[in-house]
Design an enzyme around this catalytic site. Structure first.
Site, PDB file in Angstrom:
ATOM      1  N   LYS A 175      50.739   9.645  -6.619  1.00 25.62           N
ATOM      2  CA  LYS A 175      50.337   8.761  -5.509  1.00 25.62           C
ATOM      3  C   LYS A 175      49.904   7.402  -6.060  1.00 25.62           C
ATOM      4  O   LYS A 175      49.099   7.325  -6.985  1.00 25.62           O
ATOM      5  CB  LYS A 175      49.202   9.414  -4.726  1.00 25.62           C
ATOM      6  N   THR A 207      38.370   5.964   3.652  1.00 22.76           N
ATOM      7  CA  THR A 207      39.422   6.711   2.961  1.00 22.76           C
ATOM      8  C   THR A 207      38.894   7.998   2.344  1.00 22.76           C
ATOM      9  O   THR A 207      39.529   8.579   1.469  1.00 22.76           O
ATOM     10  CB  THR A 207      40.051   5.842   1.863  1.00 22.76           C
ATOM     11  N   GLY A 209      38.432  11.614   1.627  1.00 19.62           N
ATOM     12  CA  GLY A 209      39.228  12.803   1.879  1.00 19.62           C
ATOM     13  C   GLY A 209      40.711  12.580   2.045  1.00 19.62           C
ATOM     14  O   GLY A 209      41.429  13.488   2.491  1.00 19.62           O
ATOM     15  N   THR A 210      41.211  11.415   1.655  1.00 15.34           N
ATOM     16  CA  THR A 210      42.650  11.164   1.847  1.00 15.34           C
ATOM     17  C   THR A 210      43.512  12.103   0.991  1.00 15.34           C
ATOM     18  O   THR A 210      44.538  12.590   1.453  1.00 15.34           O
ATOM     19  CB  THR A 210      43.005   9.703   1.522  1.00 15.34           C
ATOM     20  N   GLY A 211      43.077  12.351  -0.254  1.00 14.69           N
ATOM     21  CA  GLY A 211      43.850  13.246  -1.114  1.00 14.69           C
ATOM     22  C   GLY A 211      43.865  14.665  -0.590  1.00 14.69           C
ATOM     23  O   GLY A 211      44.912  15.339  -0.594  1.00 14.69           O
ATOM     24  N   CYS A 212      42.716  15.144  -0.133  1.00 11.85           N
ATOM     25  CA  CYS A 212      42.626  16.490   0.450  1.00 11.85           C
ATOM     26  C   CYS A 212      43.514  16.592   1.684  1.00 11.85           C
ATOM     27  O   CYS A 212      44.230  17.579   1.879  1.00 11.85           O
ATOM     28  CB  CYS A 212      41.180  16.802   0.835  1.00 11.85           C
TER      29      CYS A 212
END
Length: 269
Positions: A175, A207, A209-212
């Protein structure tokens, strides 16, 4: 048939990341969510102030309990925290082949707190990466897994994605949100080659928790039968809209959460 997706991850009591974000993303993407806890954290939108780890054997017991009773159509792995938990998760999943596994190598919280012990990186690389259908590191995580400098351009991103895929995952999504430009490109490395996914960066501090959220949306789409490329395209669009709608929430004074249910909630109702 509604698909069942299991998240193995840590808890965020403020609701923006971890298990809480995973379950919200599962629900928003139309799958039934389940959760195995690896850690309890004391955190909010401003940062992490404490971590309490679940004993590795009890993590394994939770996984076994779910599989003993429920059909699991995909698994998302998030915060692993230490080598013992990484070993327990790997052992619990090793004989359950054929189920898509999305591995989000959670290493550092948004506020900078370390969420993965250094000695656990080797175990994660040796034991969990080969089980992964799709690995989803951001740029610092990809660099840490490879013991290389953080990628600063697309060529370096692509090279690291291919090096990570050589370690065992069927596919790797690196990412590009940390590139710092107006764009937020991601690169997917599969057996068929490289695939780029483009998006404009949304100007917001919300932003958390965007990866989760992305990895959970990916697991949901894989559970429904999507290919890696299809899952990334759908999940990336979903996340972009969730980030764009984050301003409709008023949660905390730091990095607020994304709006997982932007398509379901109407503002003011």
């Amino acid at each position: 048939m509604i698909r069942n997706v299991l998240s193995i991850a840590g808890s965020d009591p403020s609701g923006g990341a971890g298990i809480q974000a995973d379950l919200k993303a599962f629900g928003a993407r139309g799958v039934y969510g389940m959760a195995v806890l690896t850690a309890l954290t004391a955190q909010n939108t401003q940062g992490v102030t404490g971590v309490h780890l679940v004993p590795p054997q009890f993590v394994a017991d939770q996984i076994d309990a779910v599989f003993a009773d429920v059909r699991v159509d995909a698994v998302k792995i998030g915060m692993i925290a230490n080598a013992g938990i990484a070993e327990a998760v790997a052992a619990a999943l090793a004989d359950r082949r054929g189920i898509p596994i999305v591995l989000d190598p959670v290493m550092i919280a948004k506020g900078g707190a370390a969420l993965l012990a250094p000695e656990a990186v080797d175990v994660l690389t040796r034991r969990l990466l080969p089980l992964a259908t799709l690995l989803t590191p951001n740029l610092p995580e990809a660099a840490a897994l490879l013991h290389q400098p953080v990628a600063t351009n697309r060529d370096e991103m692509a090279a690291q994605a291919e090096r990570l895929r050589a370690l065992g995952p069927a596919a790797v999504l690196v990412k590009g949100g940390h590139l710092g430009s107006d764009e937020s490109p991601d690169v997917l490395a599969t057996a068929d080659g490289l695939h780029w996914f483009e998006a404009r960066r949304v100007p917001t501090k919300n932003t958390h928790g965007t990866g989760c959220t992305l990895s959970s949306a990916l697991a949901a789409e894989l559970a429904k039968g999507a290919s890696a490329e299809q899952a990334v395209a759908i999940a990336k669009d979903y996340l972009a809209d969730a980030v764009a709608a984050a301003g409709s929430l008023t949660v905390g004074s730091g990095h607020g959460p994304v709006q997982h249910f932007y398509a379901l909630w109407k503002h003011g109702e």
